[in-house]
Design a protein around this motif. Sequence first.
Motif, PDB file in Angstrom:
ATOM      1  N   GLU A   2      38.977  40.448  43.634  1.00 50.28           N
ATOM      2  CA  GLU A   2      38.939  39.607  42.444  1.00 50.28           C
ATOM      3  C   GLU A   2      39.622  38.280  42.761  1.00 50.28           C
ATOM      4  O   GLU A   2      40.505  38.237  43.616  1.00 50.28           O
ATOM      5  CB  GLU A   2      39.657  40.294  41.283  1.00 50.28           C
ATOM      6  CG  GLU A   2      38.910  41.514  40.764  1.00 50.28           C
ATOM      7  CD  GLU A   2      39.519  42.025  39.468  1.00 50.28           C
ATOM      8  OE1 GLU A   2      38.978  41.725  38.392  1.00 50.28           O
ATOM      9  OE2 GLU A   2      40.552  42.706  39.556  1.00 50.28           O
ATOM     10  N   HIS A   3      39.209  37.252  42.086  1.00 49.01           N
ATOM     11  CA  HIS A   3      39.746  35.925  42.414  1.00 49.01           C
ATOM     12  C   HIS A   3      39.636  35.013  41.206  1.00 49.01           C
ATOM     13  O   HIS A   3      38.753  35.161  40.359  1.00 49.01           O
ATOM     14  CB  HIS A   3      38.996  35.327  43.609  1.00 49.01           C
ATOM     15  CG  HIS A   3      37.502  35.445  43.489  1.00 49.01           C
ATOM     16  ND1 HIS A   3      36.739  34.516  42.842  1.00 49.01           N
ATOM     17  CD2 HIS A   3      36.654  36.417  43.913  1.00 49.01           C
ATOM     18  CE1 HIS A   3      35.476  34.888  42.884  1.00 49.01           C
ATOM     19  NE2 HIS A   3      35.383  36.040  43.519  1.00 49.01           N
ATOM     20  N   LEU A  11      43.884  32.459  43.612  1.00 48.34           N
ATOM     21  CA  LEU A  11      44.577  33.740  43.738  1.00 48.34           C
ATOM     22  C   LEU A  11      43.516  34.792  44.001  1.00 48.34           C
ATOM     23  O   LEU A  11      42.526  34.890  43.270  1.00 48.34           O
ATOM     24  CB  LEU A  11      45.342  34.058  42.445  1.00 48.34           C
ATOM     25  CG  LEU A  11      45.932  35.454  42.333  1.00 48.34           C
ATOM     26  CD1 LEU A  11      46.962  35.732  43.421  1.00 48.34           C
ATOM     27  CD2 LEU A  11      46.558  35.672  40.956  1.00 48.34           C
ATOM     28  N   LEU A  12      43.735  35.573  45.058  1.00 46.66           N
ATOM     29  CA  LEU A  12      42.772  36.592  45.482  1.00 46.66           C
ATOM     30  C   LEU A  12      43.494  37.926  45.580  1.00 46.66           C
ATOM     31  O   LEU A  12      44.560  38.007  46.206  1.00 46.66           O
ATOM     32  CB  LEU A  12      42.203  36.208  46.855  1.00 46.66           C
ATOM     33  CG  LEU A  12      41.517  37.293  47.684  1.00 46.66           C
ATOM     34  CD1 LEU A  12      40.261  37.805  46.996  1.00 46.66           C
ATOM     35  CD2 LEU A  12      41.191  36.758  49.071  1.00 46.66           C
ATOM     36  N   THR A  13      42.936  38.957  44.963  1.00 49.30           N
ATOM     37  CA  THR A  13      43.476  40.305  45.161  1.00 49.30           C
ATOM     38  C   THR A  13      42.399  41.166  45.807  1.00 49.30           C
ATOM     39  O   THR A  13      41.211  41.028  45.517  1.00 49.30           O
ATOM     40  CB  THR A  13      43.936  40.961  43.842  1.00 49.30           C
ATOM     41  OG1 THR A  13      42.818  41.089  42.973  1.00 49.30           O
ATOM     42  CG2 THR A  13      45.011  40.129  43.170  1.00 49.30           C
ATOM     43  N   GLU A 114      47.654  40.581  47.825  1.00 47.63           N
ATOM     44  CA  GLU A 114      47.746  39.454  46.891  1.00 47.63           C
ATOM     45  C   GLU A 114      47.877  38.180  47.713  1.00 47.63           C
ATOM     46  O   GLU A 114      48.883  37.978  48.392  1.00 47.63           O
ATOM     47  CB  GLU A 114      48.944  39.655  45.966  1.00 47.63           C
ATOM     48  CG  GLU A 114      48.832  40.955  45.174  1.00 47.63           C
ATOM     49  CD  GLU A 114      50.084  41.371  44.417  1.00 47.63           C
ATOM     50  OE1 GLU A 114      50.016  42.383  43.690  1.00 47.63           O
ATOM     51  OE2 GLU A 114      51.134  40.708  44.570  1.00 47.63           O
TER      52      GLU A 114
END
Lengths: 141, 141, 141
Positions: A2-3, A11-13, A114
């Motif tokens: 997700e981003h 922000l990227l997880t 993260e």
Amino acid sequence: MEHQRFGHTILLTVPPGEEVVQALNEVAEIYHISLAEVSGIGGVDQVKLGFYQLDTQEYLEQDYEGTFEMLSLMGNITLKDGEIFGHYHGQFADTSADVFGGHLLASRVFATAELFIRDLGGAIDRSEDPETGIEVIAFEE
Amino acid sequence: MEHQRFGHTILLTVPPGEEVVQALNEVAEIYHISLAEVSGIGGVDQVKLGFYQLDTQEYLEQDYEGTFEMLSLMGNITLKDGEIFGHYHGQFADTSADVFGGHLLASRVFATAELFIRDLGGAIDRSEDPETGIEVIAFEE
Amino acid sequence: MEHQRFGHTILLTVPPGEEVVQALNEVAEIYHISLAEVSGIGGVDQVKLGFYQLDTQEYLEQDYEGTFEMLSLMGNITLKDGEIFGHYHGQFADTSADVFGGHLLASRVFATAELFIRDLGGAIDRSEDPETGIEVIAFEE
């Protein structure tokens, strides 16, 4: 994965089972990144590092399996022949707090990862250094 | 070394044979940096670390030679008596992925080093903490 | 602790005897941070790390005492139920340059700590992943 974008920063997880380097490069493509600073932390169970051999001009690959904290992923995104080129170094701790690390080729998430991609708004290409065989950053002249 | 500014951030690369800490401080001077966050990765073959001795208030220097990935250089640039003052910590992996690190005094590139200097647009000075002898950040009152 | 804002970034220093994670979270509260990237270095004499146990879904705590360089603190600040939630990983070197690290619960300064909190201007919440028990970043749908 997700981003979400916040100003110049994404922000990227990365969820369990997915691979961090691939996720970074996919997100870089989605947001048309051509120069960015990258950093992040996480928890992973597979790591592939590459050790550059100056004599053969190739990366010797090494795989690690276990329960690792990804203590720091640090690096950058540029372009190589118009394609996303991620250059990342990673550091990992096992459950005894012992740390290992190197040039990061892949790492699979077991907990979460993260990451921040800070888009610098420029474009930087790479070209092969004939001396070392390494794809180095090529500033425009 | 080569460098280019993108907004508030300077991308700096250091070629084989040149020293990273000196390159950082030179570039900081060129761009008149007085407060910046610094990060970067690279491949180096000489490292000089300093270990602070509280009793003598001096850094004990230690030299390392080999083929090392610079896994993370992290730190900041401020001023001390009007001059550039870089404070950097470095982490390095040998070809067995074993990691060592400390207060970074110097590291010589064998492959490349790719660094970001993020200019915060402010100015911060340092002054000696009489208790520890360390040059600490001094906020204006 | 002392702190000053420069644009979107807060510079935070932590003096001898104070604890870094608490200082970070306090400053985050002062500036009403709800999403930030965090990085920093320092010199510490006590470290508490947590090792997540997937089976018990709890952190196993481990304490370290000595003279350590904090080589890298990396992580982020988000919210959990409206409260500041810091997620930090730390790496530390002893006077032999040996490095250890993990999920950082606390570290007490003996020399100084110099940290950057980069406010991303957004707000991100966390919620518990029922699978792993970990408080993961929850993007809004």
